[in-house]
Design a protein around this motif. Structure first.
Motif, PDB file in Angstrom:
ATOM      1  N   THR A   1       0.850  -1.183   0.000  1.00 39.22           N
ATOM      2  CA  THR A   1       0.000   0.000   0.000  1.00 39.22           C
ATOM      3  C   THR A   1       0.887   1.236   0.000  1.00 39.22           C
ATOM      4  N   SER A   2       0.413   2.276  -0.654  1.00 41.79           N
ATOM      5  CA  SER A   2       1.159   3.530  -0.749  1.00 41.79           C
ATOM      6  C   SER A   2       0.235   4.676  -0.364  1.00 41.79           C
ATOM      7  N   ILE A   3       0.741   5.564   0.459  1.00 39.95           N
ATOM      8  CA  ILE A   3      -0.026   6.735   0.885  1.00 39.95           C
ATOM      9  C   ILE A   3       0.505   7.953   0.149  1.00 39.95           C
ATOM     10  N   ILE A   4      -0.358   8.598  -0.601  1.00 38.19           N
ATOM     11  CA  ILE A   4      -0.001   9.807  -1.342  1.00 38.19           C
ATOM     12  C   ILE A   4      -0.395  11.009  -0.491  1.00 38.19           C
ATOM     13  N   THR A   5       0.559  11.884  -0.223  1.00 38.93           N
ATOM     14  CA  THR A   5       0.325  13.056   0.615  1.00 38.93           C
ATOM     15  C   THR A   5       0.386  14.324  -0.221  1.00 38.93           C
ATOM     16  N   ALA A   6      -0.119  15.416   0.369  1.00 38.87           N
ATOM     17  CA  ALA A   6      -0.095  16.713  -0.316  1.00 38.87           C
ATOM     18  C   ALA A   6       1.345  17.217  -0.380  1.00 38.87           C
ATOM     19  N   PRO A   7       1.879  17.493  -1.566  1.00 38.33           N
ATOM     20  CA  PRO A   7       3.274  17.936  -1.662  1.00 38.33           C
ATOM     21  C   PRO A   7       3.494  19.370  -1.190  1.00 38.33           C
ATOM     22  N   PHE A   8       2.442  20.170  -1.153  1.00 38.99           N
ATOM     23  CA  PHE A   8       2.554  21.563  -0.711  1.00 38.99           C
ATOM     24  C   PHE A   8       1.178  22.043  -0.270  1.00 38.99           C
ATOM     25  N   GLU A   9       1.165  23.195   0.369  1.00 37.60           N
ATOM     26  CA  GLU A   9      -0.091  23.794   0.811  1.00 37.60           C
ATOM     27  C   GLU A   9      -0.826  24.381  -0.386  1.00 37.60           C
ATOM     28  N   GLY A  10      -2.104  24.059  -0.477  1.00 41.47           N
ATOM     29  CA  GLY A  10      -2.867  24.568  -1.604  1.00 41.47           C
ATOM     30  C   GLY A  10      -4.296  24.067  -1.583  1.00 41.47           C
TER      31      GLY A  10
ATOM     32  N   LEU B   1      -1.207  15.175  -9.356  1.00 39.49           N
ATOM     33  CA  LEU B   1      -0.742  13.938  -8.737  1.00 39.49           C
ATOM     34  C   LEU B   1      -1.140  12.759  -9.618  1.00 39.49           C
ATOM     35  N   HIS B   2      -0.180  11.831  -9.843  1.00 41.55           N
ATOM     36  CA  HIS B   2      -0.414  10.673 -10.702  1.00 41.55           C
ATOM     37  C   HIS B   2      -0.226   9.393  -9.901  1.00 41.55           C
ATOM     38  N   ALA B   3      -0.869   8.327 -10.346  1.00 43.32           N
ATOM     39  CA  ALA B   3      -0.764   7.027  -9.682  1.00 43.32           C
ATOM     40  C   ALA B   3       0.628   6.438  -9.917  1.00 43.32           C
ATOM     41  N   PRO B   4       1.346   6.066  -8.851  1.00 44.26           N
ATOM     42  CA  PRO B   4       2.683   5.484  -9.023  1.00 44.26           C
ATOM     43  C   PRO B   4       2.650   4.065  -9.587  1.00 44.26           C
ATOM     44  N   PHE B   5       1.494   3.393  -9.485  1.00 42.39           N
ATOM     45  CA  PHE B   5       1.350   2.039 -10.013  1.00 42.39           C
ATOM     46  C   PHE B   5      -0.131   1.766 -10.225  1.00 42.39           C
TER      47      PHE B   5
ATOM     48  N   LEU C   1      -7.985   2.783  -1.823  1.00 41.32           N
ATOM     49  CA  LEU C   1      -8.507   2.228  -0.581  1.00 41.32           C
ATOM     50  C   LEU C   1      -9.277   3.266   0.228  1.00 41.32           C
ATOM     51  N   SER C   2      -8.748   4.490   0.300  1.00 40.83           N
ATOM     52  CA  SER C   2      -9.414   5.527   1.082  1.00 40.83           C
ATOM     53  C   SER C   2      -8.965   6.889   0.605  1.00 40.83           C
TER      54      SER C   2
ATOM     55  N   LEU D   1      -3.440   4.002  -1.598  1.00 39.05           N
ATOM     56  CA  LEU D   1      -3.540   3.232  -2.835  1.00 39.05           C
ATOM     57  C   LEU D   1      -2.970   1.834  -2.630  1.00 39.05           C
ATOM     58  N   ALA D   2      -3.690   0.830  -3.129  1.00 39.84           N
ATOM     59  CA  ALA D   2      -3.249  -0.565  -3.023  1.00 39.84           C
ATOM     60  C   ALA D   2      -2.646  -1.014  -4.340  1.00 39.84           C
ATOM     61  N   ASN D   3      -1.473  -1.646  -4.251  1.00 40.18           N
ATOM     62  CA  ASN D   3      -0.805  -2.194  -5.432  1.00 40.18           C
ATOM     63  C   ASN D   3      -1.362  -3.584  -5.708  1.00 40.18           C
ATOM     64  N   MET D   4      -2.011  -3.752  -6.867  1.00 39.34           N
ATOM     65  CA  MET D   4      -2.649  -5.019  -7.207  1.00 39.34           C
ATOM     66  C   MET D   4      -1.750  -5.951  -8.012  1.00 39.34           C
TER      67      MET D   4
END
Length: 422
Positions: free
Chosen positions: A65-74, A228-232, A237-238, A267-270
């Protein structure tokens, strides 16, 4: 009288013969090996395949699983995601507003340019106005000193001839001394100004310029993350930051203000799947890494998956009931199907697993009662054939089964079991 004595003597010999025969029979019973009879039965033994299996249940989970976070305030400009949605690698997930980031970027650029000017000043320090002024002051002091030296030599010659008075020579001598002090001060001033361009001040300016450049580069790199793009390829998931009681703190909608580092997407890697289950403390030591696992489930009936034990926790999970037996998490990694496709398998599906914890292709199982325990080990009475002599053989105990116990150190044949122990 003689006849009576003779009969009495013969009767005494028969008594001795009867007692001797009884002693001989008891001796044979004690020292001769037991033969097949009513009190002992002989059980045939041969090698068989022995397997111990343990059944477990669990749920399908993503291998990563991968957690995508906000890269900057916006602000969030657009969001069309929902939990359970499939995404492909490189797919656009969220669009972020960069207005606040651009302000910080311009400030960083301005600071970098200021630091660059300071570094340039120290790089051309030899031609700096401060250095030029110090050099000019030194040159003026040197010329004044030369002029006074010449004038002093002339007045001194006239004084020797008695043309000028003593006080005029002393006054010129005093001026000459003061000018020497001024020349020394000009030299010290020039040296100090030149050192300022090569010492700590220059090092500080260089470091400040490097820091300003790095800060500008980092902000400029963040600007590229406005989309933001999907790394895989995987499944959403949420969205947002989950609360401790479940749910989300705030929905990710258009116009929502994000803080830097805030969790946005889980995001879950399938590309791979795993199953995490728990086993009791009495069974955990029966498992080992890389043990093969057969996996089946109602959600993908008619299709069987395989896997292997990839992790065994060394620490039990916490249990609210202190009197219950400890349970340990075990992770099973699911092997990729031959076609590499898990499309029939979905996250959260319940599965049944069968794990072979012990296998012996040539196992000898005998009744428990056939094993005799002595001070020097475990023994059985064995004979290759029913008409063969009995041999007392030492054995080692293995696995226990419903039919008996596994032993090592035995060959095919027959083992004795007492009738009252059956």
């Amino acid at each position: 009288m003689k006849v009576f004595d003779r009969i009495k003597a013969m009767t005494g010999r028969w008594k001795y013969l009867a007692v001797g025969g009884l002693v001989l029979a008891l001796g044979l019973m004690l020292y001769l090996p037991a033969a097949p009879g009513d009190d002992v039965s002989w059980v045939a033994v041969s090698s068989h395949k022995l397997e111990h299996e343990i059944g477990l249940v669990g749920k399908i989970e993503p291998i990563e699983t991968s957690i995508i976070t906000a890269p900057f305030e916006g602000l969030v400009l657009a969001n069309e995601l929902s939990p359970g949605m499939q995404v492909e690698q490189g797919q656009a997930l969220l669009s972020l507003d960069t207005a606040l980031l651009e302000i910080k970027l311009r400030d960083a650029l301005a600071n970098q340019l200021k630091m660059q000017q300071t570094v340039e000043i120290y790089r051309t320090w030899a031609t700096d106005p401060q250095v030029l002024q110090a050099k000019q002051m030194l040159r003026v002091a040197e010329l004044s000193k030369q002029t006074l030296d010449l004038e002093f030599s002339q007045v001194e010659a006239l004084y020797q001839k008695g043309i000028v008075p003593r006080n005029e020579l002393d006054a010129l001598k005093q001026q000459r001394y003061l000018q020497s002090l001024e020349l020394t001060a000009a030299k010290v001033q020039l040296k100090s100004v030149l050192a300022a361009g090569k010492g700590e001040a220059k090092a500080i300016a260089d470091m400040e310029y490097q820091n300003a450049s790095i800060a500008h580069e980092q902000l400029n790199a963040l600007l590229e993350l406005k989309m933001l793009h999907a790394p895989f390829s995987g499944v959403v998931l949420s969205l947002g930051v989950p609360q401790s009681t479940g749910g989300e703190v705030e929905a990710i909608h258009a116009g929502a203000l994000l803080a830097k580092g805030q969790q946005l997407i889980k995001l879950a890697n399938m590309k791979g799947l795993k199953i995490v289950t728990q086993v009791s403390e009495s069974d955990v030591n029966k498992f080992a890494l890389n043990q093969k696992v057969a996996i089946s489930g109602d959600g993908f009936s008619g299709r069987q998956l395989s896997g292997y034990v990839s992790a065994i926790s060394q620490m039990a999970v916490q249990d609210e009931n202190p009197g219950s037996a400890a349970r340990f998490p075990i992770t099973i990694t699911v092997n990729a199907p031959e076609n590499g496709d898990f499309k029939d398998v979905r996250l959260g599906m319940s599965v049944h697993m069968t794990i072979v914890t012990y296998r012996n292709e040539n196992s000898f199982i005998i009744p428990h009662a056939a094993v005799e325990q002595a001070e020097d080990g475990m023994f059985v009475h064995h004979r290759e054939r029913l008409d063969a002599p009995v041999v007392r053989r030492e054995v080692t105990i293995g696995q226990s089964t419903a039919k008996g116990v596994e032993v090592f150190g035995l060959d095919s044949g027959f083992v004795s079991v007492k009738a009252d122990a059956q």
